[in-house]
Design an enzyme around this catalytic site. Structure first.
Site, short mmCIF file in Angstrom:
data_model
loop_
_atom_site.label_atom_id
_atom_site.label_comp_id
_atom_site.label_asym_id
_atom_site.label_seq_id
_atom_site.Cartn_x
_atom_site.Cartn_y
_atom_site.Cartn_z
N LYS A 273 -11.39 -16.43 1.65
CA LYS A 273 -10.61 -15.32 2.25
C LYS A 273 -11.17 -13.98 1.77
CE LYS A 273 -6.62 -14.10 0.21
NZ LYS A 273 -6.53 -12.68 -0.19
N ASN A 274 -11.47 -13.92 0.44
CA ASN A 274 -11.85 -12.63 -0.15
C ASN A 274 -13.30 -12.27 0.03
OD1 ASN A 274 -9.23 -12.21 -0.82
ND2 ASN A 274 -9.43 -13.00 -2.91
N ARG B 231 -4.26 -5.72 2.30
CA ARG B 231 -4.68 -4.98 1.12
C ARG B 231 -6.02 -4.31 1.35
NH1 ARG B 231 -3.94 -2.43 -3.59
NH2 ARG B 231 -5.76 -2.62 -4.90
N CYS C 192 -0.29 -8.40 -1.18
CA CYS C 192 0.70 -9.14 -1.98
C CYS C 192 1.44 -8.18 -2.92
CB CYS C 192 -0.01 -10.17 -2.85
SG CYS C 192 -0.38 -11.65 -1.96
N ARG D 240 -0.82 -2.15 -7.93
CA ARG D 240 -2.09 -2.25 -7.18
C ARG D 240 -2.51 -0.89 -6.60
NH1 ARG D 240 -2.59 -7.62 -3.78
NH2 ARG D 240 -4.77 -7.43 -4.42
N ASP E 177 -6.01 -15.72 -9.93
CA ASP E 177 -5.47 -16.42 -8.75
C ASP E 177 -5.13 -17.87 -9.07
OD1 ASP E 177 -7.45 -14.87 -6.08
OD2 ASP E 177 -6.06 -14.08 -7.57
N ARG F 76 -1.21 -16.75 5.12
CA ARG F 76 -2.10 -15.59 5.00
C ARG F 76 -3.43 -15.99 4.35
NH1 ARG F 76 0.04 -11.16 1.50
NH2 ARG F 76 -2.17 -10.67 1.67
C1 EPZ Z 1 -9.13 -8.72 -5.61
O1 EPZ Z 1 -8.00 -7.87 -5.75
C2 EPZ Z 1 -8.66 -9.94 -4.82
N1 EPZ Z 1 -8.20 -9.51 -3.50
C3 EPZ Z 1 -7.53 -10.63 -5.58
O2 EPZ Z 1 -7.13 -11.78 -4.83
C4 EPZ Z 1 -8.08 -11.09 -6.92
O3 EPZ Z 1 -7.05 -11.70 -7.66
C5 EPZ Z 1 -8.61 -9.86 -7.68
O4 EPZ Z 1 -9.59 -9.17 -6.90
C6 EPZ Z 1 -9.29 -10.27 -8.98
O5 EPZ Z 1 -10.45 -11.02 -8.68
C7 EPZ Z 1 -9.11 -9.29 -2.52
O6 EPZ Z 1 -10.32 -9.43 -2.71
C8 EPZ Z 1 -8.57 -8.90 -1.19
P1 EPZ Z 1 -8.78 -5.37 -8.79
P2 EPZ Z 1 -8.22 -6.33 -6.19
O7 EPZ Z 1 -9.01 -4.10 -8.06
O8 EPZ Z 1 -9.55 -5.86 -5.79
C9 EPZ Z 1 -5.77 -2.53 -11.16
C10 EPZ Z 1 -5.57 -13.15 -3.72
O9 EPZ Z 1 -4.57 -13.79 -4.03
N2 EPZ Z 1 -6.36 -1.42 -10.43
O10 EPZ Z 1 -9.93 -6.01 -9.52
O11 EPZ Z 1 -7.03 -5.59 -5.71
C11 EPZ Z 1 -5.03 -3.51 -10.24
O12 EPZ Z 1 -3.70 -3.04 -10.03
C12 EPZ Z 1 -5.80 -11.76 -4.26
O13 EPZ Z 1 -6.48 -13.57 -2.94
C13 EPZ Z 1 -5.92 -0.13 -10.70
O14 EPZ Z 1 -5.07 0.09 -11.54
O15 EPZ Z 1 -8.20 -6.47 -7.77
C14 EPZ Z 1 -5.08 -4.80 -11.01
O16 EPZ Z 1 -4.02 -4.85 -11.93
C15 EPZ Z 1 -4.72 -11.39 -5.26
N3 EPZ Z 1 -6.47 0.89 -10.01
C16 EPZ Z 1 -6.41 -4.72 -11.75
O17 EPZ Z 1 -6.81 -3.35 -11.74
C17 EPZ Z 1 -7.45 0.70 -9.05
O18 EPZ Z 1 -7.91 1.68 -8.45
C18 EPZ Z 1 -7.51 -5.53 -11.09
O19 EPZ Z 1 -7.52 -5.15 -9.74
C19 EPZ Z 1 -7.86 -0.63 -8.78
C20 EPZ Z 1 -7.32 -1.67 -9.48
#
Ligand code: EPZ
Length: 443
Positions: A23-24, A93, A117, A122, A310, A424
């Site tokens: 998916k990602n 997202r 989600c 986020r 995940d 989803r």
């Molecule tokens: C991606 O989310 C994936 N989603 C997530 O999968 C996955 O769990 C995650 O990466 C970790 O590998 C997609 O690819 C669509 P991050 P992402 O930015 O990019 C914080 C699933 O179930 N943060 O690495 O949103 C954020 O809140 C989903 O398939 C900020 O604070 O993850 C989080 O706590 C869930 N500010 C942490 O960093 C920012 O500008 C890591 O987020 C960006 C992120």
């Protein structure tokens, strides 16, 4: 339709099931296709709601697509709209990743606060700082919930930027921004997830010049991307595999997951062996099977190559069936235990606690811990517990799979409400589980 599953639990799941495409990756390559000036085709794209919702969003921007038998064609030539509408933008997202193609095409982009989600605040503050390093002005209008981005009429140029903390989609957005920017961009402190490497491979197969250099990525901008003509096959889903494995182990079953690879699941496989689960790595996939009574263990989620965030929700169900006290410490998202209340409805013994946090590098910014519960970045599970039936609600995608596993473990008939959230991210989950002998009916 009630948007629910009626589940008869208590049966061991056995058989063979094939992994779907990731998916990602699917979501990102579909957006990357808008950087091209000709149609692009992909294979192994999962038929899941997140993909079809994104295609509907792209259509609202003028982008046509065809999607049959896991093959997706995106035709970016019709892209005419630089504004993502609230309805579509709030459903996924990744809508903010459209900043890259819209800014390259129009010099402007209007995108609403991202949806996705509910697993924490986020925010996209790191993404915005990165965009600004490319010379983009980004203003958030809190009265409309829209981000207004523009290049101020200048041509986008390459940049050197360092993320204060790694971000998976932030790294991907930086790659999409830099790929068509003249000059060499160097992005530091990037995320290491393999899905990002699949996106890089796709872009490089079409003339992109992108490479990882340690914890940085160097991009030599090109004038245009030239589709190779051969459909790009994306990797399999690294989050689906452990979910399916837990379906088998938690129900004392035995399944072969076709398309699962050891390299993407290393820390999961290590954890399964550590609790006494059976694992056999084959040429075309991996067999997970119940071998003997499971024993408790402690897990801390980490960015790749650690135990993936995940995976922790499904893992929690497994720990309710393991002997002893186990803990799960979530360090990536600040509020990812939405499933705990649901599992407790079935009799699971789970409590929150605040672990020793001094030496933990949390991936979220601490001011995003939205309430005191989020300070409990960990749970303690006592087992084994004989789960009984119940009526369960799906809170987010991975929590949804978790409550479904719990319903299949529990004795008796259970109801799982909100299964469209599971749709989803998990392709035909009821069909796959049916192949493994599960008794569940969509109503
Ligand atoms: C991606 O989310 C994936 N989603 C997530 O999968 C996955 O769990 C995650 O990466 C970790 O590998 C997609 O690819 C669509 P991050 P992402 O930015 O990019 C914080 C699933 O179930 N943060 O690495 O949103 C954020 O809140 C989903 O398939 C900020 O604070 O993850 C989080 O706590 C869930 N500010 C942490 O960093 C920012 O500008 C890591 O987020 C960006 C992120």
């Amino acid at each position: 339709m009630e948007d629910a599953f009626i589940v008869q639990g208590g049966k061991a799941l056995k058989g063979e099931v094939s992994l779907s495409g990731a998916k990602n990756v699917a979501l990102k390559v579909a957006i990357a296709a808008l950087l091209f000036d000709t149609p692009v085709t992909f294979k192994n794209i999962p038929h899941i709601k997140d993909v079809t919702e994104l295609l509907s969003l792209l259509e609202s921007l003028g982008v046509k697509s065809t999607f049959n038998n896991n093959e997706l064609m995106i035709d970016p030539t019709g892209l005419t709209n630089d504004k993502v509408d609230l309805l579509h933008g709030s459903k996924t997202r990744v809508s903010f990743m459209l900043f890259a193609p819209l800014l390259h095409r129009f010099g402007t982009a209007l995108i609403p606060n991202p949806g996705g989600c509910r697993i924490g605040a986020r925010p996209i503050d790191r993404h915005i700082k990165m965009l600004e390093s490319f010379g983009v002005t980004v203003v958030y209008d809190s009265s409309t919930g829209y981000y207004h981005a523009k290049t101020n009429g200048n041509k986008l140029m390459g940049t050197n930027f360092r993320f204060e903390k790694p971000t998976h989609t932030g790294t991907e957005l930086a790659i999409l921004m830099a790929t068509l920017c003249p000059g060499i961009s160097r992005i530091e402190n990037v995320a290491q997830e393999p899905e990002i490497d699949d996106l890089i491979n796709f872009l490089n197969s079409s003339g992109g010049q992108i490479k990882r250099v340690g914890h940085a990525i160097e991009i030599n901008g090109v004038d245009r991307l030239k589709y190779s003509g051969a459909p790009y096959q994306i990797m399999n889903d690294r989050s689906e595999a452990p979910t399916l494995a837990v379906f088998a182990l938690a129900t004392k079953g035995d399944i072969f997951i076709k398309g699962a690879t050891e390299k993407d699941l290393h820390f999961f496989i290590e954890a399964v062996r550590n609790i006494g689960g059976g694992v056999e790595i084959g040429e075309t996939g991996i067999r997970f099977y119940y071998d003997k009574p499971l024993v408790a263990t402690d897990i801390t989620t980490r960015p790749h190559p650690g135990f993936m965030t995940d995976w922790q929700a499904p893992w929690a169900v497994l720990m309710t069936q393991a002997k002893g006290e186990s803990t799960i410490h979530e360090t990536v998202f600040e509020d990812r235990f939405g499933y705990v209340a649901e599992l407790k409805k079935l009799g699971a013994r789970i409590e929150y606690f605040t672990p020793e946090q001094s030496n933990i590098d949390y991936q979220f910014s601490m001011d995003d811990t939205i309430n005191n519960k989020a300070h409990h970045q960990a749970i303690r599970i006592s087992g084994p517990t004989l789960l009984h039936n119940g009526v369960l609600e799906v809170k987010d995608l991975r929590a949804g799979a978790t409550v479904l596993i719990a319903a299949l473990v529990a004795q008796g008939e259970s109801v799982v409400n909100g299964v469209s959230i599971i749709d989803r991210g998990y392709e035909t989950i009821d069909k796959k589980l049916g192949l493994l002998g599960a008794e569940l009916k969509r109503v």
